[in-house]
Design a protein around this motif. Structure first.
Motif, PDB file in Angstrom:
ATOM      1  N   TRP A 121      24.031  47.305  65.770  1.00 12.77           N
ATOM      2  CA  TRP A 121      22.963  46.513  65.566  1.00 12.77           C
ATOM      3  C   TRP A 121      21.867  46.499  66.536  1.00 12.77           C
ATOM      4  O   TRP A 121      20.725  46.166  66.191  1.00 12.77           O
ATOM      5  N   GLN A 122      22.359  46.974  67.725  1.00 14.52           N
ATOM      6  CA  GLN A 122      21.193  47.211  68.739  1.00 14.52           C
ATOM      7  C   GLN A 122      19.715  47.999  68.582  1.00 14.52           C
ATOM      8  O   GLN A 122      18.862  48.135  69.086  1.00 14.52           O
ATOM      9  N   GLU A 123      20.204  48.863  67.202  1.00 13.72           N
ATOM     10  CA  GLU A 123      19.423  49.609  66.808  1.00 13.72           C
ATOM     11  C   GLU A 123      17.913  49.045  66.422  1.00 13.72           C
ATOM     12  O   GLU A 123      16.957  49.428  66.354  1.00 13.72           O
ATOM     13  N   ILE A 124      18.298  47.725  66.115  1.00 12.18           N
ATOM     14  CA  ILE A 124      17.131  46.881  65.638  1.00 12.18           C
ATOM     15  C   ILE A 124      16.762  45.782  66.815  1.00 12.18           C
ATOM     16  O   ILE A 124      17.508  44.832  67.143  1.00 12.18           O
ATOM     17  N   PRO A 125      15.775  46.092  67.639  1.00  9.45           N
ATOM     18  CA  PRO A 125      15.661  45.623  68.945  1.00  9.45           C
ATOM     19  C   PRO A 125      15.082  44.301  68.889  1.00  9.45           C
ATOM     20  O   PRO A 125      15.202  43.225  69.514  1.00  9.45           O
ATOM     21  N   GLU A 126      14.647  43.565  67.539  1.00  6.93           N
ATOM     22  CA  GLU A 126      14.104  42.630  67.425  1.00  6.93           C
ATOM     23  C   GLU A 126      15.350  41.552  67.566  1.00  6.93           C
ATOM     24  O   GLU A 126      15.138  40.486  67.650  1.00  6.93           O
ATOM     25  N   LEU A 127      16.506  42.113  66.833  1.00  7.18           N
ATOM     26  CA  LEU A 127      17.685  41.066  66.905  1.00  7.18           C
ATOM     27  C   LEU A 127      18.101  40.354  68.158  1.00  7.18           C
ATOM     28  O   LEU A 127      18.569  39.265  68.085  1.00  7.18           O
ATOM     29  N   GLY A 128      17.605  41.467  69.283  1.00 11.09           N
ATOM     30  CA  GLY A 128      18.119  40.603  70.750  1.00 11.09           C
ATOM     31  C   GLY A 128      17.219  39.434  70.896  1.00 11.09           C
ATOM     32  O   GLY A 128      17.686  38.813  72.006  1.00 11.09           O
ATOM     33  N   GLN A 129      16.022  39.133  70.245  1.00 10.09           N
ATOM     34  CA  GLN A 129      15.550  37.939  70.423  1.00 10.09           C
ATOM     35  C   GLN A 129      16.273  36.607  69.875  1.00 10.09           C
ATOM     36  O   GLN A 129      15.852  35.286  69.980  1.00 10.09           O
ATOM     37  N   PHE A 130      17.203  36.778  68.950  1.00 13.99           N
ATOM     38  CA  PHE A 130      17.758  35.752  68.015  1.00 13.99           C
ATOM     39  C   PHE A 130      19.338  35.932  68.300  1.00 13.99           C
ATOM     40  O   PHE A 130      19.892  36.834  68.386  1.00 13.99           O
ATOM     41  N   GLN A 131      19.825  34.596  68.351  1.00 11.58           N
ATOM     42  CA  GLN A 131      21.229  34.234  68.600  1.00 11.58           C
ATOM     43  C   GLN A 131      21.838  34.375  67.517  1.00 11.58           C
ATOM     44  O   GLN A 131      21.421  33.995  66.431  1.00 11.58           O
ATOM     45  N   SER A 132      23.149  35.380  67.441  1.00 14.86           N
ATOM     46  CA  SER A 132      23.809  35.488  66.317  1.00 14.86           C
ATOM     47  C   SER A 132      24.656  34.295  65.821  1.00 14.86           C
ATOM     48  O   SER A 132      24.871  33.410  66.886  1.00 14.86           O
ATOM     49  N   VAL A 133      25.114  34.040  64.620  1.00 17.62           N
ATOM     50  CA  VAL A 133      25.755  32.990  64.204  1.00 17.62           C
ATOM     51  C   VAL A 133      27.197  33.762  64.158  1.00 17.62           C
ATOM     52  O   VAL A 133      27.427  34.693  63.672  1.00 17.62           O
ATOM     53  N   GLY A 134      28.113  33.187  65.130  1.00 19.76           N
ATOM     54  CA  GLY A 134      29.496  33.721  65.274  1.00 19.76           C
ATOM     55  C   GLY A 134      29.338  34.692  66.485  1.00 19.76           C
ATOM     56  O   GLY A 134      28.344  34.797  67.025  1.00 19.76           O
ATOM     57  N   SER A 135      30.464  35.445  66.707  1.00 19.48           N
ATOM     58  CA  SER A 135      30.712  36.257  67.754  1.00 19.48           C
ATOM     59  C   SER A 135      30.097  37.550  67.460  1.00 19.48           C
ATOM     60  O   SER A 135      30.223  38.086  66.394  1.00 19.48           O
ATOM     61  N   THR A 136      29.677  38.196  68.258  1.00 20.84           N
ATOM     62  CA  THR A 136      29.369  39.458  68.333  1.00 20.84           C
ATOM     63  C   THR A 136      30.405  40.643  69.153  1.00 20.84           C
ATOM     64  O   THR A 136      30.225  42.088  68.826  1.00 20.84           O
ATOM     65  N   SER A 137      31.433  40.206  69.542  1.00 19.95           N
ATOM     66  CA  SER A 137      32.527  40.743  70.081  1.00 19.95           C
ATOM     67  C   SER A 137      33.535  41.180  69.176  1.00 19.95           C
ATOM     68  O   SER A 137      34.239  42.271  69.433  1.00 19.95           O
ATOM     69  N   GLN A 138      33.654  40.722  67.836  1.00 13.48           N
ATOM     70  CA  GLN A 138      34.498  41.068  66.912  1.00 13.48           C
ATOM     71  C   GLN A 138      33.681  40.781  65.579  1.00 13.48           C
ATOM     72  O   GLN A 138      33.412  39.734  65.428  1.00 13.48           O
ATOM     73  N   ALA A 139      33.682  41.858  64.644  1.00 15.92           N
ATOM     74  CA  ALA A 139      32.884  41.522  63.575  1.00 15.92           C
ATOM     75  C   ALA A 139      33.749  40.832  62.590  1.00 15.92           C
ATOM     76  O   ALA A 139      35.079  40.866  62.584  1.00 15.92           O
ATOM     77  N   ILE A 140      33.333  40.074  61.331  1.00 15.90           N
ATOM     78  CA  ILE A 140      34.054  39.554  60.574  1.00 15.90           C
ATOM     79  C   ILE A 140      35.113  40.102  59.730  1.00 15.90           C
ATOM     80  O   ILE A 140      36.262  39.853  59.685  1.00 15.90           O
ATOM     81  N   LYS A 141      34.608  41.510  59.318  1.00 12.11           N
ATOM     82  CA  LYS A 141      35.366  42.402  58.819  1.00 12.11           C
ATOM     83  C   LYS A 141      36.860  42.840  59.605  1.00 12.11           C
ATOM     84  O   LYS A 141      37.736  43.271  59.152  1.00 12.11           O
ATOM     85  N   ASP A 142      36.644  42.574  60.970  1.00 14.00           N
ATOM     86  CA  ASP A 142      37.473  43.147  61.803  1.00 14.00           C
ATOM     87  C   ASP A 142      38.706  42.120  62.159  1.00 14.00           C
ATOM     88  O   ASP A 142      39.411  42.085  63.097  1.00 14.00           O
ATOM     89  N   ALA A 143      38.591  40.648  61.583  1.00 15.49           N
ATOM     90  CA  ALA A 143      39.364  39.800  61.804  1.00 15.49           C
ATOM     91  C   ALA A 143      40.791  40.213  61.586  1.00 15.49           C
ATOM     92  O   ALA A 143      40.977  40.729  60.467  1.00 15.49           O
ATOM     93  N   PRO A 144      41.951  39.524  62.348  1.00 15.84           N
ATOM     94  CA  PRO A 144      42.942  40.069  61.911  1.00 15.84           C
ATOM     95  C   PRO A 144      43.610  39.799  60.569  1.00 15.84           C
ATOM     96  O   PRO A 144      44.769  40.300  60.353  1.00 15.84           O
ATOM     97  N   THR A 145      43.394  38.559  60.372  1.00 10.97           N
ATOM     98  CA  THR A 145      43.735  38.133  58.732  1.00 10.97           C
ATOM     99  C   THR A 145      42.726  37.701  57.880  1.00 10.97           C
ATOM    100  O   THR A 145      41.795  37.302  58.360  1.00 10.97           O
ATOM    101  N   PRO A 146      42.759  37.823  56.576  1.00  7.18           N
ATOM    102  CA  PRO A 146      41.586  37.159  55.617  1.00  7.18           C
ATOM    103  C   PRO A 146      41.512  35.801  55.988  1.00  7.18           C
ATOM    104  O   PRO A 146      40.347  35.304  55.706  1.00  7.18           O
TER     105      PRO A 146
END
Length: 422
Positions: A371-396
């Motif tokens: 996602w860092q390929e879009i430098p503008e995103l660095g100006q905005f706080q994400s909702v949720g964690s950036t250390s683990q993507a939603i699809k990578d959650a251990p369970t549904p």
């Protein structure tokens, strides 16, 4: 003498409804719950469609979620409740609705079993159609679908309603009536099956008695009263379940949608930007936002809402201009979209720069991607964690909980058109 609301519940405050008399001389529900102290004026808006005029496609039904609540006993469940639970579960699956349950033994397990078995016969994935909201230490039915854990407490009866568009009651022994009160309070379409036992029979009578004041939106009283048919056989259960699922549910949901479209002055508009390959996740996020939509807090828009024959690019530009917030669902496929990167994201960033207090840009890491390929995103706080993507959650279930947390964060931060609605 206690008021009507005090006699029904000592804990829930009154619901404020906007309504008008239709040509059929029954009241049509037009509004959603608002805090009494915040409401300064009430105005009427156009009525909702009647039952005979309504129709919902299979695709639309698949995006609707129905909470079924009822008798929670492991033994001694009345036969009429068993028949109704099985028939409703089968009909909901056949019509591609999503099912929400509280995961209790009894009606919850019975309706879920019939629902899952029918999904399997139709080669449909329970993960896309079933949410079970259960307390710690209790097992959900077969642990299938999305299992969401919720803590014990006074609101555990109401927690499943966050995920639902409508409520069906079958039997019940106390908590089921609380669920009916919660749905009444939130303006959610509610369908107590009066031909079953306990709470559902009581809620059916209350609904019928209060019809002129608080009807179920979009349907006539005579059509509603078919739910009071005694269920003495499996055939009776099938007839009532078919009437409920094929006629009453789509009529009421269409009526609520009509209200949401008409009563949008105070709702903040949220534009959802995503890759078409992630459309299932958009549906899940919009489902979690529906309680806020019913209350007039937010309205959502995605390109699936573009009507056939419209100039889609102009529609998108117009929606961005009219929105108060945008949500980017970051994934590898989104990064490959030149339209999103060259048109949508620059438009979002420009809106923030132009009116930082009136527009918010949210982004959610749906999938591990650069996602860092879009430098503008660095100006905005994400909702949720950036250390683990939603699809990578251990369970549904973990993924669903994280989506709900993201939705709650968006609702806290989104600019409001009308502070009275907060």
């Amino acid at each position: 003498m206690p008021s009507l609301w005090e006699s029904m519940s000592p804990t829930l405050s009154p619901t404020i409804f906007l309504w008008k008399k239709s040509s059929h001389s029954h009241a049509t529900l037009l509004g959603e719950r608002r805090r009494r102290s915040d409401v300064k004026s009430i105005s009427t808006i156009p009525g909702a469609p009647a039952l005979a005029q309504s129709n919902v496609s299979t695709a639309a039904a698949s995006r609707r979620w129905v909470l079924v609540a009822g008798t929670g006993s492991q033994v001694g469940v009345p036969q009429e409740d068993i028949r109704a639970a099985r028939a409703v579960g089968e009909e909901l699956a056949r019509n591609r609705y999503g099912l929400v349950t509280g995961g209790w033994h009894g009606v919850d397990y019975m309706v879920t079993e019939a629902f899952v078995n029918t999904l399997n016969c139709l080669s449909l994935d329970p993960k896309e159609h079933l949410i079970q909201v259960v307390q710690p230490g209790r097992n959900a039915f077969r642990e299938v679908g999305h299992v969401v854990r919720t803590p014990y407490g006074p609101l555990e009866w109401l927690e499943p309603q966050k995920y639902a568009d409508a409520l069906v009651l079958i039997g019940g022994q106390g908590g089921t009536f609380d669920a009916w009160l919660g749905a009444l309070h939130d303006g959610m379409p509610r369908f107590p099956m009066g031909g079953t036992s306990g709470d559902a029979a009581s809620a059916f009578k209350k609904t019928s008695d209060l019809w002129e004041l608080i009807p179920v939106p979009g349907i006539r009283k005579s059509d509603f009263e078919i739910l009071g048919t005694p269920i003495r056989s499996e055939s009776d259960a099938r007839v009532v379940a078919e009437h409920l699922v094929a006629k009453l549910l789509p009529a009421a949901l269409n009526a609520v949608d009509a209200v949401a479209r008409s009563d949008s002055d105070g709702a903040a508009s949220l534009f959802i930007s995503y890759s078409r390959k992630d459309s299932d996740w958009v549906s899940r996020i919009r489902t979690l936002l529906r309680p806020a939509e019913r209350r007039g807090l937010v309205s959502t828009w995605a390109d699936t809402d573009i009507r056939p024959g419209s100039q889609w690019e102009e529609d998108i530009k117009d929606r961005i201009e009219r929105s108060q917030a945008a949500l980017l669902l970051m994934s590898n496929d989104l990064l490959k979209s030149s339209f999103v990167r060259k048109m949508e994201i620059p438009a979002f960033v420009n809106k923030v720069k132009k009116s930082p207090s009136q527009f918010r840009l949210f982004w959610l890491l749906l999938e591990t991607c650069p996602w860092q390929e879009i430098p503008e995103l660095g100006q905005f706080q994400s909702v949720g964690s950036t250390s683990q993507a939603i699809k990578d959650a251990p369970t549904p279930a973990d993924a669903q909980c994280r989506l709900l947390e993201a939705v709650e964060e968006i609702l806290r931060e989104i600019p409001r058109n009308d502070p009275q609605l907060v």
